[in-house]
Design a protein around this motif. Sequence first.
Motif, mmCIF file in Angstrom:
data_model
loop_
_atom_site.group_PDB
_atom_site.id
_atom_site.type_symbol
_atom_site.label_atom_id
_atom_site.label_comp_id
_atom_site.label_asym_id
_atom_site.label_seq_id
_atom_site.Cartn_x
_atom_site.Cartn_y
_atom_site.Cartn_z
ATOM 1 N N PHE A 172 -30.462 26.650 -5.892
ATOM 2 C CA PHE A 172 -31.680 26.752 -5.083
ATOM 3 C C PHE A 172 -31.349 26.867 -3.604
ATOM 4 N N LEU A 173 -30.453 26.000 -3.106
ATOM 5 C CA LEU A 173 -30.120 26.019 -1.680
ATOM 6 C C LEU A 173 -29.419 27.319 -1.297
ATOM 7 N N ASP A 174 -28.498 27.782 -2.130
ATOM 8 C CA ASP A 174 -27.800 29.032 -1.818
ATOM 9 C C ASP A 174 -28.786 30.205 -1.768
ATOM 10 N N LEU B 11 -33.260 19.696 -9.292
ATOM 11 C CA LEU B 11 -34.098 19.249 -8.174
ATOM 12 C C LEU B 11 -35.062 18.164 -8.611
ATOM 13 N N SER B 12 -35.622 18.305 -9.810
ATOM 14 C CA SER B 12 -36.632 17.356 -10.286
ATOM 15 C C SER B 12 -36.052 15.980 -10.576
ATOM 16 N N GLU B 13 -34.718 15.873 -10.649
ATOM 17 C CA GLU B 13 -34.092 14.582 -10.956
ATOM 18 C C GLU B 13 -33.795 13.775 -9.703
ATOM 19 N N GLN C 121 -37.361 19.996 4.599
ATOM 20 C CA GLN C 121 -37.925 21.346 4.655
ATOM 21 C C GLN C 121 -37.648 22.094 3.357
ATOM 22 N N TRP C 122 -36.415 22.001 2.850
ATOM 23 C CA TRP C 122 -36.041 22.749 1.644
ATOM 24 C C TRP C 122 -36.771 22.232 0.403
ATOM 25 N N PHE C 123 -36.896 20.927 0.281
ATOM 26 C CA PHE C 123 -37.605 20.383 -0.872
ATOM 27 C C PHE C 123 -39.107 20.664 -0.778
ATOM 28 N N LYS C 124 -39.604 20.829 0.433
ATOM 29 C CA LYS C 124 -41.006 21.227 0.590
ATOM 30 C C LYS C 124 -41.204 22.636 0.039
ATOM 31 N N VAL C 125 -40.228 23.510 0.287
ATOM 32 C CA VAL C 125 -40.284 24.869 -0.272
ATOM 33 C C VAL C 125 -40.252 24.800 -1.802
ATOM 34 N N ALA C 126 -39.379 23.946 -2.344
ATOM 35 C CA ALA C 126 -39.296 23.789 -3.806
ATOM 36 C C ALA C 126 -40.615 23.273 -4.376
ATOM 37 N N LEU C 127 -41.277 22.393 -3.624
ATOM 38 C CA LEU C 127 -42.565 21.862 -4.067
ATOM 39 C C LEU C 127 -43.619 22.975 -4.112
#
Length: 428
Positions: A94-96, A130-132, A164-170
């Motif tokens: 995801f990050l890459d 990510l969900s873990e 910021q990145w986890f907000k995008v994942a959300l």
Amino acid sequence: MASLSHAGRLWSLQFRAADKTRRTIRLGKISKRDAETVKHHVETILASAFAGHSPPADTATWLGSLPSPLHAKLAAVGLTPSREAAPTATLGAFLDGYIAERQDVAENTRHVFKSSRDKLVNYFGADRELSEINGGDADQFRQSMVNDGLAEATIAKTVKNARQWFKVALRRKLIAENPFEGTTVGSFKNTSRLSFVTRETIAKAIDAAPDAEWRLIIALARYGGLRCPSELLALSWQGIDWERSRFKVTSPKTAKQGKPHRWVPIFPELKPYLEAAFDAAEEGSVHVITRYRDPGQNLRTQFQRILKRAGVDPWERLFQNLRASRETELASQFPLHVVTEWLGNTPNVAMAHYLSATEQHFQDAINAPSVALQNPTHSMLEMDGNEPKTGNVPNQESPKNVEKQREMALSGNERVGRAGLEPATKGL
């Protein structure tokens, strides 16, 4: 509707499905509290299905945050749909993918992104879903950086990027909640790497520079306050307004804030190096700096060689501290809002990351003329022609002086004595 059983810490949950069959979910080795949480949400899911509507928000959030193995067990007994395979749902992938998408950021920002990405992946693992990752994991990750002795500004930048990145994942529905939402960010201020570079030091560096362009590069960074290399390399001769003694700086960093360029004075300290470079420039040259535009050339490395030749010890953040030193100087001469307009930042950023107390500030404070504080009682007596007596206690007056002040007030004198805040009324 559901019941729990256990053998030691191995828990199982039994319930009766809508088709009247009895189903079992082996929860494995978990705490009693976690087992009861599963039981509560399973009963909520069953009740919602019986009523013909979706589970409430808290149960839906809980389902979304479940580790994949437990979620798969619930899906196997028909309590929730199976998760679709999501190749970018692992942390590393995801990050890459996200960093590769961000073609709009500058190279320095991309470097910071990669640094934050490496810290997250080294701690959690590239294959961690990510969900873990939950809020407790996020807090522990931040504490690990503190324990490793990282600078507070580095920790703050990493946590901010992770949030910021986890907000995008959300938003992409890869996770049910942002684990970094409640994690303390911290301060971005790092004064430990801030140093004031004196004019004497810069004079030595300029004398050791190999040509007129390098002398101008150093002067533009120290006396013009330009960012290196982005603003230096973008400077063109067309943007030099010799008649009005100013030059136009194109700034990729502030372009996204609607400020693609700014005007900067041709300061007296900068002018001779700009003129020398103009005289040495080839006919038809567009850019002010032409010989050192190759991306493969590292200006920082070359500047370190120049400093070594000059017999000067290099300081941290070579070019940024030149810019910070200039902003500190200018802030002592001009209003801060004017200085930040010239240098292309904000007063808040300047005070947090650029301005510093110099040795000259200390010397100015030490040598400043003192202003003696006067005793207000003594000043008033001196105005009346009376000398204060040595040894008198401040604010105490002799009866003779008090009587004289009263007579002055009664005679219409505008000076008010200590009898009161308002002048006495004549004739009373």
